[in-house]
Design a protein around this motif. Structure first.
Motif, PDB file in Angstrom:
ATOM      1  N   ILE B 140       0.864  -1.179   0.000  1.00 33.68           N
ATOM      2  CA  ILE B 140       0.000   0.000   0.000  1.00 33.68           C
ATOM      3  C   ILE B 140       0.903   1.233   0.000  1.00 33.68           C
ATOM      4  O   ILE B 140       1.763   1.376   0.853  1.00 33.68           O
ATOM      5  N   ILE B 141       0.725   2.087  -0.977  1.00 33.01           N
ATOM      6  CA  ILE B 141       1.494   3.333  -1.034  1.00 33.01           C
ATOM      7  C   ILE B 141       0.498   4.473  -1.142  1.00 33.01           C
ATOM      8  O   ILE B 141      -0.406   4.428  -1.981  1.00 33.01           O
ATOM      9  N   ALA B 142       0.686   5.455  -0.303  1.00 34.35           N
ATOM     10  CA  ALA B 142      -0.192   6.624  -0.340  1.00 34.35           C
ATOM     11  C   ALA B 142      -1.656   6.189  -0.358  1.00 34.35           C
ATOM     12  O   ALA B 142      -2.447   6.667  -1.171  1.00 34.35           O
ATOM     13  N   ASP B 143      -1.978   5.270   0.540  1.00 37.39           N
ATOM     14  CA  ASP B 143      -3.338   4.734   0.674  1.00 37.39           C
ATOM     15  C   ASP B 143      -3.857   4.029  -0.574  1.00 37.39           C
ATOM     16  O   ASP B 143      -5.048   3.902  -0.767  1.00 37.39           O
ATOM     17  N   ARG B 144      -2.947   3.614  -1.426  1.00 36.09           N
ATOM     18  CA  ARG B 144      -3.392   2.907  -2.611  1.00 36.09           C
ATOM     19  C   ARG B 144      -2.622   1.605  -2.746  1.00 36.09           C
ATOM     20  O   ARG B 144      -1.469   1.514  -2.346  1.00 36.09           O
ATOM     21  N   VAL B 145      -3.266   0.622  -3.362  1.00 35.76           N
ATOM     22  CA  VAL B 145      -2.583  -0.635  -3.618  1.00 35.76           C
ATOM     23  C   VAL B 145      -1.620  -0.424  -4.778  1.00 35.76           C
ATOM     24  O   VAL B 145      -1.955   0.200  -5.779  1.00 35.76           O
ATOM     25  N   ALA B 146      -0.403  -0.925  -4.594  1.00 40.80           N
ATOM     26  CA  ALA B 146       0.608  -0.672  -5.605  1.00 40.80           C
ATOM     27  C   ALA B 146       1.527  -1.878  -5.710  1.00 40.80           C
ATOM     28  O   ALA B 146       1.564  -2.726  -4.823  1.00 40.80           O
ATOM     29  N   TRP B 147       2.265  -1.926  -6.800  1.00 38.19           N
ATOM     30  CA  TRP B 147       3.310  -2.928  -6.952  1.00 38.19           C
ATOM     31  C   TRP B 147       4.650  -2.250  -6.762  1.00 38.19           C
ATOM     32  O   TRP B 147       4.922  -1.224  -7.356  1.00 38.19           O
ATOM     33  N   ASN B 148       5.470  -2.864  -5.908  1.00 42.61           N
ATOM     34  CA  ASN B 148       6.809  -2.354  -5.672  1.00 42.61           C
ATOM     35  C   ASN B 148       7.815  -3.220  -6.405  1.00 42.61           C
ATOM     36  O   ASN B 148       7.857  -4.430  -6.195  1.00 42.61           O
ATOM     37  N   PHE B 149       8.626  -2.597  -7.222  1.00 43.19           N
ATOM     38  CA  PHE B 149       9.692  -3.306  -7.939  1.00 43.19           C
ATOM     39  C   PHE B 149      11.009  -2.964  -7.255  1.00 43.19           C
ATOM     40  O   PHE B 149      11.352  -1.787  -7.140  1.00 43.19           O
ATOM     41  N   ASP B 150      11.724  -3.985  -6.791  1.00 42.76           N
ATOM     42  CA  ASP B 150      13.050  -3.735  -6.202  1.00 42.76           C
ATOM     43  C   ASP B 150      14.079  -3.759  -7.324  1.00 42.76           C
ATOM     44  O   ASP B 150      14.275  -4.788  -7.977  1.00 42.76           O
ATOM     45  N   VAL B 151      14.713  -2.623  -7.520  1.00 40.54           N
ATOM     46  CA  VAL B 151      15.685  -2.507  -8.608  1.00 40.54           C
ATOM     47  C   VAL B 151      17.062  -2.320  -7.996  1.00 40.54           C
ATOM     48  O   VAL B 151      17.262  -1.453  -7.148  1.00 40.54           O
ATOM     49  N   GLU B 152      17.993  -3.162  -8.417  1.00 33.98           N
ATOM     50  CA  GLU B 152      19.349  -3.052  -7.889  1.00 33.98           C
ATOM     51  C   GLU B 152      20.258  -2.526  -8.991  1.00 33.98           C
ATOM     52  O   GLU B 152      20.267  -3.054 -10.104  1.00 33.98           O
ATOM     53  N   ILE B 153      20.993  -1.485  -8.671  1.00 31.37           N
ATOM     54  CA  ILE B 153      21.885  -0.865  -9.662  1.00 31.37           C
ATOM     55  C   ILE B 153      23.316  -0.963  -9.161  1.00 31.37           C
ATOM     56  O   ILE B 153      23.597  -0.659  -8.001  1.00 31.37           O
ATOM     57  N   ASP B 154      24.223  -1.421 -10.022  1.00 31.92           N
ATOM     58  CA  ASP B 154      25.658  -1.416  -9.686  1.00 31.92           C
ATOM     59  C   ASP B 154      26.202  -0.042 -10.034  1.00 31.92           C
ATOM     60  O   ASP B 154      26.256   0.322 -11.208  1.00 31.92           O
ATOM     61  N   ASP B 155      26.609   0.673  -9.038  1.00 28.50           N
ATOM     62  CA  ASP B 155      27.036   2.051  -9.298  1.00 28.50           C
ATOM     63  C   ASP B 155      28.446   2.088  -9.849  1.00 28.50           C
ATOM     64  O   ASP B 155      29.331   1.388  -9.362  1.00 28.50           O
ATOM     65  N   ASP B 156      28.644   2.911 -10.851  1.00 32.72           N
ATOM     66  CA  ASP B 156      29.994   3.175 -11.354  1.00 32.72           C
ATOM     67  C   ASP B 156      30.460   4.466 -10.698  1.00 32.72           C
ATOM     68  O   ASP B 156      29.967   5.542 -11.035  1.00 32.72           O
ATOM     69  N   PRO B 157      31.395   4.356  -9.744  1.00 29.67           N
ATOM     70  CA  PRO B 157      31.748   5.558  -8.976  1.00 29.67           C
ATOM     71  C   PRO B 157      32.535   6.568  -9.785  1.00 29.67           C
ATOM     72  O   PRO B 157      32.722   7.697  -9.363  1.00 29.67           O
ATOM     73  N   SER B 158      33.000   6.176 -10.989  1.00 29.76           N
ATOM     74  CA  SER B 158      33.869   7.078 -11.738  1.00 29.76           C
ATOM     75  C   SER B 158      33.089   8.205 -12.394  1.00 29.76           C
ATOM     76  O   SER B 158      33.664   9.158 -12.871  1.00 29.76           O
ATOM     77  N   GLU B 159      31.766   8.067 -12.474  1.00 26.00           N
ATOM     78  CA  GLU B 159      31.030   9.176 -13.097  1.00 26.00           C
ATOM     79  C   GLU B 159      29.648   9.353 -12.472  1.00 26.00           C
ATOM     80  O   GLU B 159      29.152   8.469 -11.788  1.00 26.00           O
ATOM     81  N   GLU B 160      29.083  10.495 -12.759  1.00 23.20           N
ATOM     82  CA  GLU B 160      27.736  10.772 -12.258  1.00 23.20           C
ATOM     83  C   GLU B 160      26.729  10.117 -13.177  1.00 23.20           C
ATOM     84  O   GLU B 160      26.810  10.261 -14.399  1.00 23.20           O
ATOM     85  N   ASN B 161      25.816   9.392 -12.592  1.00 25.04           N
ATOM     86  CA  ASN B 161      24.791   8.745 -13.396  1.00 25.04           C
ATOM     87  C   ASN B 161      23.421   9.217 -12.955  1.00 25.04           C
ATOM     88  O   ASN B 161      23.200   9.503 -11.782  1.00 25.04           O
ATOM     89  N   TYR B 162      22.547   9.260 -13.928  1.00 25.53           N
ATOM     90  CA  TYR B 162      21.169   9.669 -13.672  1.00 25.53           C
ATOM     91  C   TYR B 162      20.254   8.584 -14.201  1.00 25.53           C
ATOM     92  O   TYR B 162      20.474   8.081 -15.310  1.00 25.53           O
ATOM     93  N   TYR B 163      19.275   8.232 -13.396  1.00 27.71           N
ATOM     94  CA  TYR B 163      18.385   7.140 -13.779  1.00 27.71           C
ATOM     95  C   TYR B 163      16.944   7.611 -13.828  1.00 27.71           C
ATOM     96  O   TYR B 163      16.496   8.367 -12.966  1.00 27.71           O
ATOM     97  N   ILE B 164      16.261   7.148 -14.846  1.00 24.08           N
ATOM     98  CA  ILE B 164      14.815   7.364 -14.937  1.00 24.08           C
ATOM     99  C   ILE B 164      14.199   5.973 -15.035  1.00 24.08           C
ATOM    100  O   ILE B 164      14.514   5.206 -15.958  1.00 24.08           O
ATOM    101  N   ILE B 165      13.383   5.618 -14.061  1.00 26.06           N
ATOM    102  CA  ILE B 165      12.849   4.253 -13.992  1.00 26.06           C
ATOM    103  C   ILE B 165      11.326   4.320 -14.091  1.00 26.06           C
ATOM    104  O   ILE B 165      10.683   5.085 -13.357  1.00 26.06           O
ATOM    105  N   SER B 166      10.803   3.537 -14.998  1.00 29.08           N
ATOM    106  CA  SER B 166       9.356   3.536 -15.145  1.00 29.08           C
ATOM    107  C   SER B 166       8.904   2.110 -15.431  1.00 29.08           C
ATOM    108  O   SER B 166       9.721   1.239 -15.739  1.00 29.08           O
ATOM    109  N   GLY B 167       7.631   1.890 -15.316  1.00 28.63           N
ATOM    110  CA  GLY B 167       7.146   0.537 -15.540  1.00 28.63           C
ATOM    111  C   GLY B 167       5.762   0.529 -16.137  1.00 28.63           C
ATOM    112  O   GLY B 167       5.086   1.561 -16.196  1.00 28.63           O
ATOM    113  N   ASN B 168       5.365  -0.629 -16.599  1.00 30.97           N
ATOM    114  CA  ASN B 168       3.987  -0.804 -17.021  1.00 30.97           C
ATOM    115  C   ASN B 168       3.616  -2.279 -16.914  1.00 30.97           C
ATOM    116  O   ASN B 168       4.420  -3.088 -16.424  1.00 30.97           O
ATOM    117  N   PHE B 169       2.443  -2.610 -17.328  1.00 34.37           N
ATOM    118  CA  PHE B 169       1.942  -3.973 -17.152  1.00 34.37           C
ATOM    119  C   PHE B 169       1.419  -4.516 -18.470  1.00 34.37           C
ATOM    120  O   PHE B 169       1.063  -3.773 -19.373  1.00 34.37           O
TER     121      PHE B 169
END
Lengths: 602, 402
Positions: B140-169
């Motif tokens: 339940i998120i913000a009083d709503r039923v939701a699906w939580n996706f656990d995403v694991e990212i291996d960080d490359d410390p040598s540079e700045e990375n930006y992620y945009i994560i989205s999903g659908n069904f």
């Protein structure tokens, strides 16, 4: 407000000093100019007063002894009634129009002071000030009526005990309460019952309780030392906000955002020494220390200040100053050009106090025949300033105001030229300021610096009085200021759409999202503000006092100064233009207004 | 005319003219700007859309595609890689071209015999990155039923990375009535994306918890706090309607499955700034009490975006929903002879509150319950199921005891 009446009532004020640079150490808690107002003490000997009644405003002042040579009083009040004059004219001028807009504005204030002398060494002053501005807006078009009410005002009560400890030391002990309250109501009511009713109201409130002691120590002719300490309790209630939305006769949807009450404790102490070095050099050095305590944070600020004045010769002097200032309350300026809806908020554990460092230098030269010319320059850096996040509504600022602001820095610099004439038939001044004020916020304008809302490139003021005789004098005031900046999207285009549709999908270029392109923040400048006021006064000494008839013109050439600038949709049945186009509309408030008043001073 | 009347007329005339007046627009706006829209990635064919801007006074800016532009793709040093070919509707493509990782590209666009200024821009395609989907759970998120996706990212410390994560069904098999929001075979989330990760920008964006009004298109995350380690973030997709899809489609009696897809993009900072600002614009548009929102652009002398990204996609079957509301109930042993026990069950999820009123006696709770009727008769019972977010269903049912 609107430059219409000075916020200071000249009848009640003994001295008013504007300090723009070289702040002595006994001032604290502000970054910009300080207006130091001392009210008249009241005449201990006999009753004096004056009363003035005019077409647009009225005022009176009365002072005199309650107990002769012991206790005196001074009361004064003002009220503008311009609204009584303009409202019917606005109504008349718009009769038959489909869209009606009426603005009303009035202001009133009240000063009272009691001064009691226990002995030559001990005096008590009780004073109070109440002032309120009221701005109303009434609009009407085919589908709806709109009401807007904005009120803001100050209340100050204080008691001061002045005591002379010995011939060299004076003390002033003051307790006071000051509050600033602002309320805003905006209702949109449909003409047909099936329409949408929208009601909004908000209230914000800042109250200070304070106690302070100030000591003046005339140590020697070369050392005049001031020191003191104070405590202020600030209570903040920024914008409790309530809105309701009602579609037709459905139940209204009410959204109440309660205010966040917060309090802060401020302690400050200062010491400064006015040092005479020889006959030509005056030095003021000092230190102001303040401690500001809010839940989860404590801020200490040490603010060194120094100012030097060197008399070069009989007619010329130069001055230099350096001041560190810290301000624990922040002014959150509402975006755009429109309703005056600026908000005061406190520093918190997340929002640090504002700081400034100012350098100023100036030269003054007397030119003879009463003329004096002053040239001053300043440079100021500002830290931890607040602005609303881009795209965030200031209106719903309630509890969560901290989430809606971003923090950044600013700098401003400028030069000021002032030519004054203090004696002779013609007196007055001409002042010109050339300045620049920029802001740099990491989270605004993509980190690039942008002009401040109140960045005023040119500022000119001319105030002249010509005294033809003891019975007739003429006055002229002309002010000019570059317009405020505001942000306007300059073009529309279509951006890659996402949201409803995936931008990563194969078809990401099949639909687009309309974007109003804003190249830079505050990329536009409103038209300049300028206004000429002229007056003529006829004085006559009567048996019981002096009467004055004043006639004049406010905004003599009826300059349409910008009050609001909006993008407005052109009327659909306007034959000369394409249907539904937008245009920039400027709303002005006060056109030429003739005035006449009668006053009597005894 | 007496003097007073004359005076009044003058004042009225002055005031009439003084309330409002039209200000001219800045002249510069009369010249349109070129609009370039393009994302570059090894994961898709390069497409560039070219159009021109409208004057601000035109509220509904119609798409003004440019079909005769010269669109050149260059490498970092300015050597030409490809001239893009117009495919129709202002879209240009380079069929032979494939973008590579960790590369900077330049784009130059000009239109002959046109007042439009030629534009140029640069895009960086980030390095490939390692990430994985480590879990899916319903919550339940913000009083709503939701699906939580656990995403694991291996960080490359040598540079700045930006992620945009989205999903659908994706609903496979059976029928569904989500046609209105179906796009490219996917079911778009009804209520957008949510994150309680303090490093994500989402809480800042969703200044109102009302995600129905302000759905977010993605989770926005920068790696400032990753420290070169494996970093796990939860991406919540709020879609309470989806949870009403039972494995068995009652219309077609086909067992269907619901697939969750998650798209993790490592994007250039240009794309991140652009997407974030567009998201904010979308969320906050139409507020007359606000300063207009600035949308980021990296097109020199024009507007729009040319930016690079790389993407990883993961799909997984969603486990049966704990929060699914029942679509049907089953009554066993109906029509038995008193005294007898009737068994009731429903096809809803395990994390739903069920109440059975049997038409006599005390009600029972639970997905599967029994009730013993001691007397013959016709009983009208009430079944209701309510989820923690307040959504629910209720039916009457009839039990006949002989």
């Amino acid at each position: 407000m609107f430059g219409f009446l000075s916020t200071l009532n000249g009848d009640a004020i003994k001295t008013a000093e504007v300090i723009k640079g070289g702040f002595p150490s006994h001032y604290g808690g502000r970054l910009s100019s300080i207006v130091d107002i001392r009210m008249k003490d009241g005449n201990m000997e006999e009753l004096h007063g004056d009363i003035s009644v005019g077409l647009i405003s009225g005022k009176f002042n009365l002072e005199g002894p309650l107990i002769k040579d012991k206790t005196s009083f001074n009361i004064s009040a003002r009220r503008t009634w311009l609204d009584l004059f303009t409202t019917p004219i606005m109504k008349l001028s718009q009769s038959g129009d489909r869209n009606k807009t009426i603005f009303k504005y009035y202001f009133y204030d009240f000063n009272a002071k009691i001064n009691h002398k226990f002995s030559d060494k001990s005096r008590l002053f009780l004073s109070s000030y109440l002032g309120k501005d009221h701005f109303k807006f009434r609009g009407e078009d085919v589908s709806k009526k709109e009401n807007g009410d904005l009120e803001w005002g100050n209340r100050i009560f204080s008691a001061k005990w002045n005591y002379q400890l010995n011939p060299k030391i004076f003390s002033n002990t003051t307790i006071y309460k000051g509050s600033y309250i602002k309320t805003f109501i905006n209702d949109v009511i449909p003409i047909e019952t099936s329409g949408v009713t929208n009601k909004l109201s908000s209230k914000s409130d800042v109250t200070d309780y304070g106690v302070k002691i100030d000591l003046d120590f005339l140590y020697s002719t070369d050392h005049h030392i001031k020191f003191g300490a104070g405590y202020i309790k600030h209570l903040f209630k920024p914008t409790a906000h309530s809105s309701s939305y009602q579609n037709g006769t459905d139940d209204p949807i009410v959204n109440d955002i309660p205010t966040s009450r917060s309090s802060a404790n401020a302690i400050n102490a200062y010491v400064e020494d006015n040092i005479g070095i020889g006959s030509r050099v005056q030095l003021n050095v000092g230190l102001h220390i303040a401690n500001f305590n809010v839940p989860n944070a404590n801020y200490v600020s040490v603010q060194p200040r120094a100012a030097m004045n060197v008399q070069l010769n009989e007619t010329s002097s130069v001055k230099f100053s350096y001041s560190h200032m810290t301000q624990f309350v922040h002014l959150l300026a509402s975006p755009g050009i429109g309703f005056p809806n600026d908000l005061w908020v406190t520093s918190t554990d997340r929002i640090k106090p504002e700081k400034s460092i100012q350098y100023a230098a100036g030269i003054t030269k007397s030119l003879g025949k009463g003329y004096e010319i002053t040239l001053e320059g300043y440079y100021k850096t500002l830290k931890n300033l607040l602005e609303y996040k881009s795209g965030i509504s200031f209106f719903t600022t309630g509890k969560d105001w901290e989430n809606k602001v971003v923090v950044g820095n600013g700098e401003s610099y400028g030069i000021e030229l002032l030519i004054e004439k203090r004696i002779g038939k013609l007196t007055g001044w001409i002042g010109y300021t050339l300045s620049k004020s920029n802001r740099t916020f990491p989270d605004l304008n993509f980190g690039r610096s942008f002009p401040y809302k109140y960045d005023r490139r040119h500022d000119i003021s001319v105030a002249l009085t010509h005294k033809k005789s003891d019975r007739v004098d003429f006055g002229l005031v002309w002010v000019y200021g570059s317009g405020n900046t505001y942000t306007l999207g300059t073009r529309n285009y279509n951006a890659i759409n996402f949201g409803e549709d995936s931008y990563f999908a194969e078809s990401f270029l099949s639909t687009f999202h309309p974007v109003n392109h804003v190249e830079k923040r505050n990329n536009q400048r409103a038209p300049a503000f300028h206004r000429l006021d002229i007056s003529v006064n006829f004085h006559k000494q009567k048996k019981r006092g002096k009467r004055t008839w004043s006639f004049g013109l406010y905004n003599a050439y009826s300059r349409q100064n910008p009050f609001q600038i909006n993008l407005v949709q052109r009327h659909v049945d306007d034959p000369s233009h394409e249907k539904g186009e937008l245009y920039l509309e400027q709303t002005s408030l006060l056109p030429i207004i003739p005035f006449a008043s009668y006053s009597f001073k005894f | 005319m007496n003097k007073f009347k004359f005076f009044t007329l003058i004042i009225v005339a002055l005031i009439c003219n003084s309330c409002t007046k039209e200000l001219p627009f800045p002249e510069v706006e009369d010249i349109p700007l070129m609009v370039v829209n393009s994302l570059i990635s090894p994961d898709q064919d390069l497409k560039v859309h070219i159009s021109e801007s409208c004057h601000v006074k035109q509220q509904n800016c119609k798409q003004r595609n440019i079909t005769n532009a010269v669109v050149r793709l260059l490498d970092k040093d300015g050597s030409q890689l490809s001239i893009l070919i117009h495919q129709g509707d202002g879209v240009y493509s380079a069929p032979e071209f494939n973008a590579t990782y960790d590369t900077e590209y330049q784009l130059e666009v000009s239109v002959n015999n046109s007042p439009l200024a030629p534009v140029s821009t640069k895009a960086y395609v980030p390095k490939p990155f390692l990430c994985s989907l480590t879990g899916i759970e319903e919550s339940i998120i913000a009083d709503r039923v939701a699906w939580n996706f656990d995403v694991e990212i291996d960080d490359d410390p040598s540079e700045e990375n930006y992620y945009i994560i989205s999903g659908n069904f994706d609903i496979v098999g059976g029928t569904h009535d989500r046609g209105d929001i179906e796009s490219n075979g996917y079911i778009e989330p009804h209520f957008g994306h949510f994150s309680d990760d303090p490093n994500a920008e989402n809480e800042q964006l969703a200044f109102s918890n009302d995600l129905t009004t302000y759905p977010l298109s993605a989770v926005y995350l920068s790696d400032n706090n990753f420290n070169g380690e494996k970093y796990t973030t939860k991406v919540g997709i709020i879609d309470s309607d989806l949870n009403n899809y039972n494995p068995l489609d009652s219309n077609s009696n086909i067992n269907r499955k619901i697939i969750g897809n998650i798209f993790i993009k490592s994007v250039s900072i240009d794309m991140y700034d652009y997407m974030l600002s567009l998201e904010e614009l979308r969320l906050r548009s139409g507020d007359s009490f606000a300063e207009p929102k600035q949308v980021y652009t990296n097109i020199k002398d024009g507007v729009g975006i040319f930016a690079g990204y790389t993407e990883q996609k993961f799909s997984a079957d969603l486990p049966p929903s704990q929060f699914s509301l029942p679509s049907d109930i089953y009554i066993e042993n109906n029509g038995c002879t008193a005294p007898c026990t009737v068994r009731f069950s429903s096809n809803g999820g395990s994390n739903v509150n069920y109440v059975w009123e049997f038409g006599e006696g005390q009600p029972s709770n639970g997905a599967e319950v029994e009730h013993t009727y001691t007397q013959a008769g016709e009983f009208i019972g009430v079944f209701s199921a309510e989820r923690i977010d307040g959504n629910g269903v209720s039916w009457d049912f009839e039990v006949i005891i002989n």
